[in-house]
Design an enzyme around this catalytic site. Structure first.
Site, PDB file in Angstrom:
ATOM      1  N   GLY A   7       0.469   1.778  -3.882  1.00 61.58           N
ATOM      2  CA  GLY A   7      -0.891   2.098  -3.485  1.00 61.58           C
ATOM      3  C   GLY A   7      -1.875   0.956  -3.625  1.00 61.58           C
TER       4      GLY A   7
ATOM      5  N   SER B  15       0.819  -1.217   0.000  1.00 59.22           N
ATOM      6  CA  SER B  15       0.000   0.000   0.000  1.00 59.22           C
ATOM      7  C   SER B  15       0.850   1.262   0.000  1.00 59.22           C
ATOM      8  CB  SER B  15      -0.946   0.008   1.196  1.00 59.22           C
ATOM      9  OG  SER B  15      -0.222  -0.065   2.410  1.00 59.22           O
ATOM     10  N   CYS B  16       2.145   1.125   0.256  1.00 59.61           N
ATOM     11  CA  CYS B  16       3.055   2.270   0.206  1.00 59.61           C
ATOM     12  C   CYS B  16       3.206   2.746  -1.238  1.00 59.61           C
ATOM     13  CB  CYS B  16       4.435   1.893   0.738  1.00 59.61           C
ATOM     14  SG  CYS B  16       4.486   1.554   2.500  1.00 59.61           S
ATOM     15  N   VAL B  17       3.785   3.929  -1.392  1.00 64.29           N
ATOM     16  CA  VAL B  17       4.032   4.489  -2.723  1.00 64.29           C
ATOM     17  C   VAL B  17       5.510   4.828  -2.861  1.00 64.29           C
ATOM     18  CG1 VAL B  17       3.669   6.577  -4.130  1.00 64.29           C
ATOM     19  CG2 VAL B  17       1.715   5.352  -3.212  1.00 64.29           C
TER      20      VAL B  17
END
Length: 177
Positions: free
Chosen positions: A100, A37-39
């Site tokens: 994401g 979910s990180c970018v």
């Protein structure tokens, strides 16, 4: 001139984790990371031949935390400032963004929020986004060649969305067996 997280020396190939960034200016330098979910934002100046990548956890967070580089606006500014110190011109910087994903269905919307944040940040700052791979339900491995502005994405085949287990409703009922 290559740096990672402001202080470490960058090897030909280096991995960055959440809250870190790295920059490089040689054609054989590769920066990589793995995202759920990180970018990760890959920025580079094609004229100066310098670029870098960051990896952030959430769009924003409490100002009292020590790891402010894990949050979007701080991570972006740290990377942009490092690039300009290395010879990039802010008006020539271009972007590619990744990550994401929805890794925890029903538990958090962090992946989508990260994607919305990074695209609005780039637009607000006047940084063109040449390509993006945001959302979905799979983790990604990103490799970026900062001096060339080239990026490669590999989807992580064994990543799965984790379903949130609904919590039982609290009632005053008593069940007797």
């Amino acid at each position: 001139m290559t740096t990672i997280s402001q202080k470490k020396t960058l090897e030909k190939s280096t991995y960055i984790a959440q809250g870190e960034y790295a920059i490089g200016d040689t054609e054989d330098t590769v920066i990589s990371t793995i995202l759920g979910s990180c970018v990760a934002t890959c920025l580079w100046d094609p004229v100066a031949g310098v670029g870098g990548m960051n990896h952030f956890l959430l769009p924003d967070g409490p100002s009292s935390r020590n790891d402010i580089s894990s949050f979007g606006a701080n991570a972006m500014e740290l990377l942009i400032n490092a690039l300009t110190r290395a010879g990039a011109v802010r008006g020539r910087i271009r972007a590619k963004v990744f990550g994401g994903a929805e890794m925890y269905k029903g538990l958090t919307n962090a992946g989508n929020e990260n994607g919305v944040f990074v695209l609005s940040y780039l637009q607000r700052e006047g940084i063109p986004c040449d390509s993006q791979s945001l959302g979905g339900v799979q983790a990604r491995r990103i490799e970026f060649m900062p001096a060339l502005g080239k990026a490669r994405q590999k989807l992580v085949a064994d990543s799965r969305v984790i379903e949130a287990v609904p919590k039982p409703e609290k009632t005053n009922d008593i069940e007797l067996f």
